[in-house]
Design an enzyme around this catalytic site. Structure first.
Site, PDB file in Angstrom:
ATOM      1  CE  LYS A 176      -2.464  29.969  20.105  1.00  0.00           C
ATOM      2  NZ  LYS A 176      -2.981  29.719  21.455  1.00  0.00           N
ATOM      3  NE  ARG A 213       1.990  32.819  30.354  1.00  0.00           N
ATOM      4  CZ  ARG A 213       0.988  32.158  30.916  1.00  0.00           C
ATOM      5  NH1 ARG A 213       1.173  31.501  32.036  1.00  0.00           N
ATOM      6  NH2 ARG A 213      -0.204  32.146  30.357  1.00  0.00           N
TER       7      ARG A 213
HETATM    8  N1  BES Z   1      -2.493  34.313  22.508  1.00  0.00           N
HETATM    9  C1  BES Z   1      -2.877  33.238  23.354  1.00  0.00           C
HETATM   10  C2  BES Z   1      -4.093  33.568  24.203  1.00  0.00           C
HETATM   11  C3  BES Z   1      -5.416  33.641  23.484  1.00  0.00           C
HETATM   12  C4  BES Z   1      -6.144  32.491  23.247  1.00  0.00           C
HETATM   13  C5  BES Z   1      -5.932  34.852  23.111  1.00  0.00           C
HETATM   14  C6  BES Z   1      -7.358  32.575  22.593  1.00  0.00           C
HETATM   15  C7  BES Z   1      -7.155  34.934  22.470  1.00  0.00           C
HETATM   16  C8  BES Z   1      -7.867  33.799  22.203  1.00  0.00           C
HETATM   17  C9  BES Z   1      -1.742  32.898  24.299  1.00  0.00           C
HETATM   18  O1  BES Z   1      -0.465  33.041  23.801  1.00  0.00           O
HETATM   19  C10 BES Z   1      -1.894  31.449  24.674  1.00  0.00           C
HETATM   20  O2  BES Z   1      -1.749  30.629  23.831  1.00  0.00           O
HETATM   21  N2  BES Z   1      -2.172  31.208  25.954  1.00  0.00           N
HETATM   22  C11 BES Z   1      -2.339  29.894  26.463  1.00  0.00           C
HETATM   23  C12 BES Z   1      -1.578  29.821  27.767  1.00  0.00           C
HETATM   24  C13 BES Z   1      -1.454  28.423  28.323  1.00  0.00           C
HETATM   25  C14 BES Z   1      -0.610  27.579  27.413  1.00  0.00           C
HETATM   26  C15 BES Z   1      -0.846  28.522  29.696  1.00  0.00           C
HETATM   27  C16 BES Z   1      -3.822  29.655  26.692  1.00  0.00           C
HETATM   28  O3  BES Z   1      -4.540  30.572  27.113  1.00  0.00           O
HETATM   29  O4  BES Z   1      -4.284  28.548  26.402  1.00  0.00           O
HETATM   30 MN    MN Z   2       0.221  31.347  22.737  1.00  0.00          MN
END
Ligand code: BES
Ligand code: MN
Ligand code: ZN
Length: 491
Positions: A270, A344
Site C-alpha cells: 500500500k 477474502r
Molecule cells: N483492508 C483493506 C480495505 C480497506 C481499505 C479498509 C481502506 C479500510 C480502508 C483491504 O484488505 C484492501 O486492501 N482491499 C483492496 C482490495 C483490492 C486490492 C481488490 C482495496 O479495497 O483497495
Molecule cells: Mn488489503
C-alpha cells in the site's frame, strides 16, 4: 475507570451532581421541566432563549453555573434538533454528547433527563445507556505520563421508571463489548498480533463462559487451510484461526470476522500515507469477539460459533506473491492477483470451515474494500447476501440496533470479473463493483449455507462524531447488530 449508569427518580433540580443535562427541541417553547428549571434559575434560561444563545439546534449547548439556586452545580441545556426527527438513534447520539460534555466539564457525576421518544422504556434506557458508555470511552494510550484527569464515574438517568432497568443492564453489557472491540482496534500491531489476539479470545472465553479453540499453523496445515497460511506467511507473527463456541441451544449461527492485525498490502504494498490506519483491519474479528462476550452475558438461547481469521499481511522473502495459487479448506483454489486483497483470502478458509461445522447461517464481517467507503462513506455498512430471508433479518437486526446497513445486489453477470484461467477464482477482480465481487468471492466458500457479508471498511472507524472523540477512531460497529440478530434468530 469506566462509567456506571443508574436510574434515578429525582427531579433535575434536586440531584446532587456536578452537572445536570436537560434536552431542548428546536423551536419548542419552554414548557414543563424547562419552564420550572427557568423559574428556579431566575429566568436566565428564558433570557438565553430570547437572545438566541439557546436555540435547541441539534447538539448545541448552553451551560450555566447554578450558584446554589438548585442542587446540581451546573446546568447544560442540550439542543435536540426538531422533535419530529428525534428517535432512538438521535437519543443514543445525544446521550453520547451528554457523556462528552460531562468529560469536558470534568464532571464526575452527571444527571441526564432522558427525553421521551414514545418507545418502550427499556429500549429508551438501552439506547441512552449505550450512548453514554460509548461516548465516555477513551483509549488510555501508551504515554510515559498517563493522563490522570478524573473520568466520568456515574451517570444518572432521570425521567425513567424502574421498568427501564432491564434496558440499562443490557446497554451496559453491550456497550462494554463495543468498547472492548474499540480497545482492541486501537492497539497497534506490535502489541496485538495474531497470537496475542487469540490469547485475548481465550481470556474472554474464560471470563464470559464460552469455549475457545485456537488453530495454529500446524493444525491449519493439517486441515488444508493454505489460504490463510499464504496471507500470514510474510510475517514473523504466524496466523491463527480462533473458533469460539457459545451453546445457548437451538439452531446455530456462525459469526465470522476478518482479523488482519496489520494490512501493509504485502508484496502489493500500500502507499505509505495513512498506512497506520491498517492496524484497524482486525475490527471485524473484534466485533465477533465482542458479540460473543455480550451474548454469553445475556444468555441468548441460541448456539453461536464465532470464528476469527487472524493474520498479519506483510511483504518479505517468505510472503505470498502475485500469481501464487492457494487452495482453501473446501478445496477451491484462488489465484492471488493482488496480495492486498487478503481479507477474502483468509475468509475463504474461515467461511468454508464454518460451513463444514454444519451451521444454519453464516454472517461474516470485515473491513474488506476501500470501495465500501466510496459507496456509503462512513455512515453505513454494505451488505452482500446470497439469501433474501437472512438479508432481511440482518437488516431488521441492524435497524433495531441503530446501526445503518444497506444491501447491494448480487448479479450473476459479476461472476466473470473474478474468473481465473489457472484457478477456480482470482482474488482481485479490479475496481468494477469492488464491494460486491468481494462478497461474492467469499460467498463461493459458504456452500449451501445462507450467507451474509457485512463490509465495515467505512463504518468500523470514523472521523470525530458525538460518540467518537478520537479522530479516525474505532466505533465497535456490528457488536450491537450481532447481539440483536442472535436474539431474533433464537425466537
Ligand atoms: N483492508 C483493506 C480495505 C480497506 C481499505 C479498509 C481502506 C479500510 C480502508 C483491504 O484488505 C484492501 O486492501 N482491499 C483492496 C482490495 C483490492 C486490492 C481488490 C482495496 O479495497 O483497495
Ligand atoms: Mn488489503
Ligand atoms: Zn485488509
Amino acid at each position: 475507570m469506566s462509567t456506571t449508569v443508574h436510574i434515578s427518580q429525582q427531579k433535575p433540580w434536586d440531584v446532587t451532581t456536578d452537572l445536570v443535562i436537560v434536552g431542548h427541541f428546536e423551536e419548542a417553547p419552554l414548557e414543563g421541566v424547562l419552564k420550572e428549571l427557568d423559574t428556579r434559575l431566575k429566568g436566565s434560561l428564558s433570557d438565553a432563549v430570547a437572545r438566541g444563545e439557546c436555540s435547541g439546534q441539534w447538539l448545541s449547548e448552553w451551560t450555566t453555573a447554578t450558584l446554589g439556586s438548585i442542587k446540581p452545580r451546573r446546568v447544560l441545556v442540550l439542543g435536540l434538533g426538531p422533535q419530529s426527527d428525534f428517535s432512538l438513534r438521535e437519543l443514543r447520539l445525544a446521550s453520547g454528547a451528554v457523556a462528552q460534555a460531562a468529560l469536558k466539564q470534568k464532571a464526575a457525576r452527571v444527571a441526564w433527563l432522558v427525553p421521551d421518544v414514545g418507545r418502550d422504556p427499556a429500549e429508551i434506557a438501552e439506547a441512552a445507556t449505550d450512548g453514554l458508555l460509548v461516548g465516555s470511552w477513551k483509549f488510555a494510550g501508551y504515554h510515559a505520563q498517563p493522563e490522570t484527569e478524573p473520568s466520568l464515574q456515574e451517570a444518572l438517568l432521570l425521567g425513567l421508571g424502574e421498568e427501564a432497568q432491564a434496558g440499562v443492564t443490557r446497554g451496559q453489557v453491550v456497550a462494554r463489548s463495543e468498547n472492548f472491540a474499540r480497545e482492541l482496534g486501537m492497539r497497534p500491531s506490535n502489541k496485538l498480533y495474531p497470537e496475542l489476539l487469540a490469547e485475548e479470545a481465550v481470556k474472554v472465553g474464560q471470563e464470559h463462559g464460552f469455549d475457545v479453540e485456537v488453530l495454529d499453523q500446524n493444525k491449519m496445515r493439517e486441515l488444508g487451510m493454505e489460504a490463510i497460511l499464504g496471507v500470514g506467511s510474510g510475517s514473523v507473527h504466524p496466523p491463527r484461526m480462533v473458533i469460539m463456541r457459545y451453546n445457548g441451544g437451538g439452531r446455530t449461527l456462525a459469526l465470522v470476522g476478518k482479523g488482519i492485525t496489520f494490512d501493509s498490502g504485502g508484496i502489493s504494498l500500500k502507499p505509505g500515507l495513512g498506512m497506520e490506519e491498517m492496524k484497524f483491519d482486525m475490527l471485524g474479528a473484534a466485533a465477533v469477539l465482542g458479540a460473543m462476550a455480550a451474548l454469553s452475558d445475556l444468555k441468548v438461547p441460541l448456539n453461536v460459533v464465532g470464528i476469527m481469521a487472524l493474520a498479519q499481511n506483510m511483504p518479505s522473502g517468505s510472503a505470498y506473491k502475485p500469481g501464487d495459487v492457494v487452495k482453501a479448506f473446501n478445496g477451491k483454489t484462488i489465484e492471488v492477483t493482488n496480495t492486498d486483497a487478503e481479507g477474502r483470502v483468509v475468509l475463504s478458509d474461515a467461511v468454508s470451515y464454518a460451513a463444514h461445522l454444519g451451521v444454519d447461517w453464516i454472517v461474516e464481517t470485515s473491513t474488506l474494500t476501500g470501495a465500501a467507503i466510496t459507496v456509503l462513506g462512513h455512515e453505513a455498512t454494505c451488505l452482500v447476501a446470497t439469501n433474501d430471508a437472512l438479508a432481511s433479518l440482518v437488516l431488521q437486526a441492524s435497524e433495531a440496533a441503530l446501526e445503518r446497513v444497506w444491501r447491494l445486489p448480487i448479479y450473476p453477470e459479476y461472476r466473470r470479473l473474478y474468473r481465473s484461467s489457472v484457478a477456480d477464482i482470482k482474488n482481485s477482480p479490479g475496481r468494477e463493483a469492488g464491494t460486491i465481487t468481494a462478497g461474492m468471492i467469499i460467498a463461493e466458500f459458504a456452500g449451501d449455507v445462507p450467507y451474509a457479508h457485512l463490509d465495515i471498511a467505512g463504518s468500523a472507524w470514523t472521523p470525530c462524531t458525538p460518540l467518537n472523540q478520537t479522530k479516525n477512531g474505532p466505533t465497535g460497529v456490528m457488536v450491537r447488530t450481532f447481539v440483536k440478530l442472535s436474539d431474533m434468530l433464537s425466537r
